[in-house]
Design an enzyme around this catalytic site. Structure first.
Site, PDB file in Angstrom:
ATOM      1  N   ARG A   1      -2.716 -14.139  -2.206  1.00 48.45           N
ATOM      2  CA  ARG A   1      -2.837 -14.405  -0.763  1.00 48.45           C
ATOM      3  C   ARG A   1      -3.348 -15.828  -0.488  1.00 48.45           C
ATOM      4  O   ARG A   1      -3.035 -16.407   0.555  1.00 48.45           O
ATOM      5  CB  ARG A   1      -3.711 -13.339  -0.097  1.00 48.45           C
ATOM      6  CG  ARG A   1      -3.173 -11.934  -0.326  1.00 48.45           C
ATOM      7  CD  ARG A   1      -3.358 -10.988   0.821  1.00 48.45           C
ATOM      8  NE  ARG A   1      -2.842  -9.674   0.456  1.00 48.45           N
ATOM      9  CZ  ARG A   1      -1.568  -9.287   0.546  1.00 48.45           C
ATOM     10  NH1 ARG A   1      -0.656 -10.107   1.017  1.00 48.45           N
ATOM     11  NH2 ARG A   1      -1.198  -8.075   0.179  1.00 48.45           N
TER      12      ARG A   1
ATOM     13  N   SER B   1       0.835  -1.208   0.000  1.00 48.93           N
ATOM     14  CA  SER B   1       0.000   0.000   0.000  1.00 48.93           C
ATOM     15  C   SER B   1       0.870   1.258   0.000  1.00 48.93           C
ATOM     16  O   SER B   1       0.582   2.235  -0.696  1.00 48.93           O
ATOM     17  CB  SER B   1      -0.881   0.022   1.256  1.00 48.93           C
ATOM     18  OG  SER B   1      -1.821  -1.012   1.208  1.00 48.93           O
TER      19      SER B   1
ATOM     20  N   GLY C   1      -6.126  -3.483  -7.593  1.00 48.87           N
ATOM     21  CA  GLY C   1      -7.266  -2.659  -7.200  1.00 48.87           C
ATOM     22  C   GLY C   1      -6.807  -1.304  -6.678  1.00 48.87           C
ATOM     23  O   GLY C   1      -7.444  -0.280  -6.930  1.00 48.87           O
TER      24      GLY C   1
ATOM     25  N   ARG D   1     -12.863 -14.436  -1.347  1.00 44.05           N
ATOM     26  CA  ARG D   1     -12.004 -15.191  -0.412  1.00 44.05           C
ATOM     27  C   ARG D   1     -12.805 -15.982   0.616  1.00 44.05           C
ATOM     28  O   ARG D   1     -12.224 -16.816   1.316  1.00 44.05           O
ATOM     29  CB  ARG D   1     -10.980 -14.256   0.248  1.00 44.05           C
ATOM     30  CG  ARG D   1      -9.926 -13.812  -0.740  1.00 44.05           C
ATOM     31  CD  ARG D   1      -8.847 -12.955  -0.101  1.00 44.05           C
ATOM     32  NE  ARG D   1      -7.856 -12.587  -1.103  1.00 44.05           N
ATOM     33  CZ  ARG D   1      -7.076 -11.508  -1.036  1.00 44.05           C
ATOM     34  NH1 ARG D   1      -7.180 -10.697   0.004  1.00 44.05           N
ATOM     35  NH2 ARG D   1      -6.199 -11.254  -1.989  1.00 44.05           N
TER      36      ARG D   1
ATOM     37  N   ASP E   1      -6.781  -8.227   4.645  1.00 42.73           N
ATOM     38  CA  ASP E   1      -5.958  -9.001   3.690  1.00 42.73           C
ATOM     39  C   ASP E   1      -5.338 -10.236   4.334  1.00 42.73           C
ATOM     40  O   ASP E   1      -4.811 -11.110   3.638  1.00 42.73           O
ATOM     41  CB  ASP E   1      -4.848  -8.116   3.115  1.00 42.73           C
ATOM     42  CG  ASP E   1      -5.398  -7.008   2.231  1.00 42.73           C
ATOM     43  OD1 ASP E   1      -6.569  -7.091   1.809  1.00 42.73           O
ATOM     44  OD2 ASP E   1      -4.651  -6.043   1.954  1.00 42.73           O
TER      45      ASP E   1
ATOM     46  N   ARG F   1     -14.011  -6.625 -10.531  1.00 42.38           N
ATOM     47  CA  ARG F   1     -14.170  -6.086  -9.163  1.00 42.38           C
ATOM     48  C   ARG F   1     -14.966  -4.778  -9.198  1.00 42.38           C
ATOM     49  O   ARG F   1     -14.903  -4.029 -10.173  1.00 42.38           O
ATOM     50  CB  ARG F   1     -12.780  -5.904  -8.521  1.00 42.38           C
ATOM     51  CG  ARG F   1     -12.080  -7.247  -8.333  1.00 42.38           C
ATOM     52  CD  ARG F   1     -10.715  -7.102  -7.727  1.00 42.38           C
ATOM     53  NE  ARG F   1     -10.764  -6.588  -6.369  1.00 42.38           N
ATOM     54  CZ  ARG F   1      -9.695  -6.246  -5.674  1.00 42.38           C
ATOM     55  NH1 ARG F   1      -8.497  -6.370  -6.206  1.00 42.38           N
ATOM     56  NH2 ARG F   1      -9.818  -5.801  -4.446  1.00 42.38           N
TER      57      ARG F   1
HETATM   58  C1  S3P Z   1      -5.645  -1.248   0.196  1.00 40.49           C
HETATM   59  C2  S3P Z   1      -6.853  -1.249   0.833  1.00 40.49           C
HETATM   60  C3  S3P Z   1      -7.641  -2.471   1.079  1.00 40.49           C
HETATM   61  C4  S3P Z   1      -6.787  -3.717   0.931  1.00 40.49           C
HETATM   62  C5  S3P Z   1      -5.935  -3.675  -0.314  1.00 40.49           C
HETATM   63  C6  S3P Z   1      -4.999  -2.479  -0.269  1.00 40.49           C
HETATM   64  C7  S3P Z   1      -4.952   0.044  -0.006  1.00 40.49           C
HETATM   65  O1  S3P Z   1      -8.683  -2.540   0.123  1.00 40.49           O
HETATM   66  O2  S3P Z   1      -7.600  -4.859   0.926  1.00 40.49           O
HETATM   67  O3  S3P Z   1      -5.175  -4.852  -0.432  1.00 40.49           O
HETATM   68  O4  S3P Z   1      -3.750   0.050  -0.327  1.00 40.49           O
HETATM   69  O5  S3P Z   1      -5.596   1.086   0.153  1.00 40.49           O
HETATM   70  P1  S3P Z   1     -10.113  -1.832   0.355  1.00 40.49           P
HETATM   71  O6  S3P Z   1      -9.916  -0.374   0.304  1.00 40.49           O
HETATM   72  O7  S3P Z   1     -10.963  -2.335  -0.774  1.00 40.49           O
HETATM   73  O8  S3P Z   1     -10.590  -2.308   1.691  1.00 40.49           O
END
Ligand code: S3P
Length: 440
Positions: free
Chosen positions: A401, A23, A94, A359, A328, A122
């Site tokens: 994961r 992140s 994502g 998941r 996660d 997604r």
């Molecule tokens: C993330 C936020 C989370 C997490 C993803 C990384 C980020 O997702 O599951 O792996 O870097 O902001 P969500 O914002 O959909 O909860």
């Protein structure tokens, strides 16, 4: 298809330095690209997701240099991106898609974001809806609420957005668009999600505020901004990657593993609380929690070395506001629960359904394949632990994961385990299997 065979293990010993946080690595390139001046990033995660982010910004004219020990991002300011030629390929990521949507909403050129089959299925309505209500012009090309997304130039206004989900990606997309808006923007989420954007954008010079209200909801605000300034970022080790070694150390008998430089931001560290609730033996060494130099250098992110020793675990209940802090890690927590005595209940985690795979389904299917009794629910699962897992053929469905969680399960199982499509670990941890083997 790449497959990896995992054999039962005893007595894992050694030291692990997990790669940089995913992140934080994404954000350092994104914010560096729209800042003025150079951002120098050390311990950047060279995983496929973060490389997708780099390539997207390179395609928009940002010079990003990969040196052996650092990534240099030559930022061109908030309005310095140039129109990309062709589609921006976000791969499996994502975070790239959603955060970039916020930044691109404020640009004066048209862009299209598209990824792989998983990414393109997604939900993107969660960012399109608030961003479009700010004046952005984002449409789902196939009109199904998913990528590919086409983003046309728009004029952005500040909003006070109440998000139905605790999602750092949604929060970050709206805050990033808020940099380009003509008034203040705030995002309220039902419980606090990871706060790397708030911490890091503040460090780059944006005016960001944040707080948790009495009812547990969290608000983050941002003022429109004229300029961000390039920074030095030392990315802490990814607790989501450390999680596999924490679990391996706990469930493989006779193990003792030292994991160095793990990011322990409380909005990410729910797995540590769960381990403690399950009776785990964790020792924190070299903890940087105060406003010390090390913390400053990691962009306001605390870190620690964590020593893990195996021991017996017991079941627990995981629910409520802790869920976003470990979302996660639920696949690997489920593996720990299968190896623990008694029942573990996971609730309030419906977000699991919209990750790289559903998941709830992929964890349930694979735990069952290993002989564990597990019942999927609408927002989580119930796992009956205590039975030795049996080696099995694991379907990762290309979800990094799932592949990593079940590789750890395989080490604690009887008989061989085969992980299908094991190369998908490259998304967040290219050296995962080599590091796991180094402990045997
Ligand atoms: C993330 C936020 C989370 C997490 C993803 C990384 C980020 O997702 O599951 O792996 O870097 O902001 P969500 O914002 O959909 O909860």
């Amino acid at each position: 298809m790449s497959v990896k065979t995992i054999y039962p293990k005893k007595g894992l010993k050694g030291e692990v330095r997990v790669p940089g946080d995913k992140s934080i690595s994404h954000r350092s390139v994104m914010f560096g690209s729209i800042a003025s001046g150079t951002t120098e990033i050390t311990n950047f995660l060279q995983g496929a997701d973060c490389l997708s982010t780099i390539r997207c910004f390179q395609k928009m004219g940002i010079e990003i240099e990969q040196k052996p020990d650092a990534v240099l991002v030559r930022g061109r300011g908030l309005y310095g991106l140039s129109a990309p030629e062709g589609t921006l390929d976000v791969g499996n990521s994502g975070t790239t898609t959603r955060l970039l949507s916020g930044i691109l909403s404020g640009q004066d050129f048209t862009s299209v974001l598209s990824g792989d089959a998983s990414l393109n299925s997604r939900p993107m309505g969660r960012v399109m809806s608030p961003l479009n209500s700010m004046g952005a012009r984002i449409e789902s090309v196939r009109n199904d609420g998913c990528a590919p997304l086409r983003i046309e130039p728009g004029v952005l206004h500040g909003i006070d957005y109440r998000s139905p989900v605790a999602s750092a990606q949604v929060k970050s997309a709206v805050l990033l668009a808020g940099l380009y808006a003509d008034g203040n923007t705030s995002v309220t989420e039902p419980v606090l999600s990871r706060n790397h954007t708030e911490l890091m954008l503040g460090g780059f010079g944006a005016e960001v505020s944040s707080g948790v209200l009495k009812d547990g909801s969290a608000v983050a605000g941002i003022r429109p901004c004229k300029q961000l300034y390039g920074q030095k970022i030392r990315v802490p080790g990814d607790i989501s990657s450390a999680a596999y070694f924490i679990a391996a150390g706990l469930v493989v008998p006779g193990s003792e593993i030292l994991i160095r430089n793990v990011g322990t931001n409380p909005t990410r560290a729910g797995i540590l609380k769960v381990c403690e609730a399950m009776g785990a033996d964790l020792t924190y060494l070299d903890r940087n929690t105060a406003d010390c130099q090390a913390k400053q250098e990691t962009g306001g992110e605390p870190t620690a070395d964590i020593l893990v020793r195996s021991g017996s675990l017991h079941g627990t209940v995981i629910e409520g506001s802790i869920i976003p802090t470990l979302i996660d890690e639920i696949p690997i927590i489920a593996v720990m629960a299968a190896c623990a005595e008694g029942t573990t209940v996971i609730r309030d985690a419906a977000e699991l359904k919209v990750k790289e795979t559903n998941r709830i389904d992929t964890v349930t299917e694979n735990l069952k394949a290993m002989g564990c009794s597990v019942t999927p629910t609408e927002d989580g699962m119930v796992i009956e632990g205590g039975k030795t897992l049996a080696g099995a053929r694991i379907r990762s469905y290309l979800d990094h994961r799932i592949a990593m969680a079940f590789a750890v399960a395989g080490m604690a199982a009887e008989g061989e385990t085969v992980i299908e499509d094991s190369q998908c670990v490259d998304v967040s941890y290219p050296d995962f299997f080599a590091t796991l083997e180094s402990l045997s």
